[in-house]
Write a protein that holds these residues in place. Sequence first.
Motif, mmCIF file in Angstrom:
data_model
loop_
_atom_site.group_PDB
_atom_site.id
_atom_site.type_symbol
_atom_site.label_atom_id
_atom_site.label_comp_id
_atom_site.label_asym_id
_atom_site.label_seq_id
_atom_site.Cartn_x
_atom_site.Cartn_y
_atom_site.Cartn_z
ATOM 1 N N ASP A 1 5.901 3.725 5.628
ATOM 2 C CA ASP A 1 6.524 3.247 6.785
ATOM 3 C C ASP A 1 5.823 1.923 7.541
ATOM 4 O OD1 ASP A 1 8.139 5.343 6.386
ATOM 5 O OD2 ASP A 1 6.974 6.596 7.499
ATOM 6 N N LEU A 2 4.565 2.026 7.498
ATOM 7 C CA LEU A 2 3.886 0.576 8.346
ATOM 8 C C LEU A 2 4.000 -0.571 7.550
ATOM 9 C CD1 LEU A 2 2.190 -0.324 10.682
ATOM 10 C CD2 LEU A 2 0.101 0.064 8.789
ATOM 11 N N THR A 3 4.117 -0.482 6.170
ATOM 12 C CA THR A 3 4.412 -1.578 5.343
ATOM 13 C C THR A 3 5.812 -2.024 5.454
ATOM 14 O OG1 THR A 3 2.772 -0.824 3.769
ATOM 15 C CG2 THR A 3 4.675 -2.492 3.115
ATOM 16 N N ARG B 1 -6.815 -7.436 2.101
ATOM 17 C CA ARG B 1 -5.381 -6.847 2.308
ATOM 18 C C ARG B 1 -4.757 -7.758 3.652
ATOM 19 N NH1 ARG B 1 -1.309 -4.138 0.799
ATOM 20 N NH2 ARG B 1 -2.546 -3.131 -0.803
ATOM 21 N N ASP C 1 0.813 -1.332 0.125
ATOM 22 C CA ASP C 1 0.002 0.119 0.002
ATOM 23 C C ASP C 1 0.909 1.166 -0.143
ATOM 24 O OD1 ASP C 1 -1.788 2.322 0.646
ATOM 25 O OD2 ASP C 1 -3.067 1.025 1.952
ATOM 26 N N ASP C 2 0.770 2.013 -1.100
ATOM 27 C CA ASP C 2 1.774 2.847 -1.337
ATOM 28 C C ASP C 2 1.419 4.344 -0.336
ATOM 29 O OD1 ASP C 2 -0.465 2.924 -3.009
ATOM 30 O OD2 ASP C 2 0.829 3.850 -4.770
ATOM 31 N N THR C 3 0.209 4.120 0.375
ATOM 32 C CA THR C 3 -0.241 5.575 1.281
ATOM 33 C C THR C 3 0.094 4.793 2.521
ATOM 34 O OG1 THR C 3 -2.254 4.222 1.604
ATOM 35 C CG2 THR C 3 -2.216 5.736 -0.154
ATOM 36 N N LEU C 4 0.751 3.692 2.859
ATOM 37 C CA LEU C 4 1.305 3.349 4.006
ATOM 38 C C LEU C 4 2.813 2.883 4.064
ATOM 39 C CD1 LEU C 4 -1.823 1.742 5.268
ATOM 40 C CD2 LEU C 4 -0.971 3.789 6.152
#
Length: 209
Positions: free
Chosen positions: A117-119, A198, A112-115
């Motif tokens: 750091d979390l990824t 996801r 998910d390119d909106t997350l």
Amino acid sequence: MARTARLAPGAAPQGLRTADVARGRVGAGEDTSPAPRRSPQRRSYVVANPWQEGLDSTPGWRDPLPHREYDAVLTATALHWLPAERLAALYAELRDLLRPGGLLVNADHMPDDTLPDLTKRLLDRARTWREARYAAGAVPSWSQWWELAAADRALAPLVAERHRIYPTGHSPEWNPPVSWHLAALTEAGFTEVGTVWRGGADAAVAGVR
């Protein structure tokens, strides 16, 4: 007739035609039993190696399929072996396999390119967990698994074929973010696209013809 799809290989639900694109194969399944009657089920299933059949290079891979149209096309952790240009073209070819209203679902490594750091934290944690299990001998590592497969009488020919196709031992994996897949599905002509599942850095995207 209501049409439903499930993300699993094997026989299709009643009245549903499915094409399954999995690791090392293309399969097409059909169950044409009328739901109101308890008649014996009639199923057809064809399996082919997508790399031999040209899935990675030419639309000719569709020729061995028993039907020209399907209700659903399902694929899981297989298409990241293809480069960007070929995958984008394949999405359009898969759309052409579908009947109006048909469904394509592709589950793969799609961060998910909106997350970002979390990824990364999720991937780092999963890697640490795997490496601890390898070190403890709980499960074989990736390379150890292939060594075991190569020593198995039944699997050895398949391992040799894999080495022939990928002399370096693996494909140049390409794992774009989910936004790339959604844009590619839209460009391929699907009328509806979206993310339907996801789990960490993995996701399933869907396109409706």
